[in-house]
Motif scaffolding. Structure first.
Motif: not given
Length: 88
Positions: A80-84
């Motif tokens: 999962a991509e890091r939260f931005k």
């Protein structure tokens, strides 16, 4: 140490998450949670580590001791991509 818990409780998985959160972050996890999974046909709780990319040095389980009971809580990696944060 221990055995692979076919039925780790939510409490046991949270104990493992708390105990190993620093180690998991050092392995690249940017978020760590607990969720119910199906393992060998049985429902159990596991520690879920969210990573940008998988590493070969991550264990399949986390060893904990609860009272006199030693067990291995399943560890699941999820890409999962890091939260931005959104810019307003």
């Amino acid at each position: 140490m221990g055995y692979l818990a076919n039925v780790a409780t939510e409490k046991e998985a949270n104990i493992a998450r708390n105990k190993f959160s620093t180690s998991l972050r050092n392995l690249g996890a940017h978020a760590i949670g607990v969720d119910q999974i199906k393992l060998r046909g049985k429902n159990t709780f596991a520690v879920i580590a969210f990573v940008d990319k998988k590493s070969g040095n991550v264990p399949n389980s986390l060893d904990i001791v609860v009272g006199e009971k030693s067990l291995k809580v399943p560890l699941v990696l999820r890409l999962a991509e890091r939260f931005k944060a959104e810019k307003l």
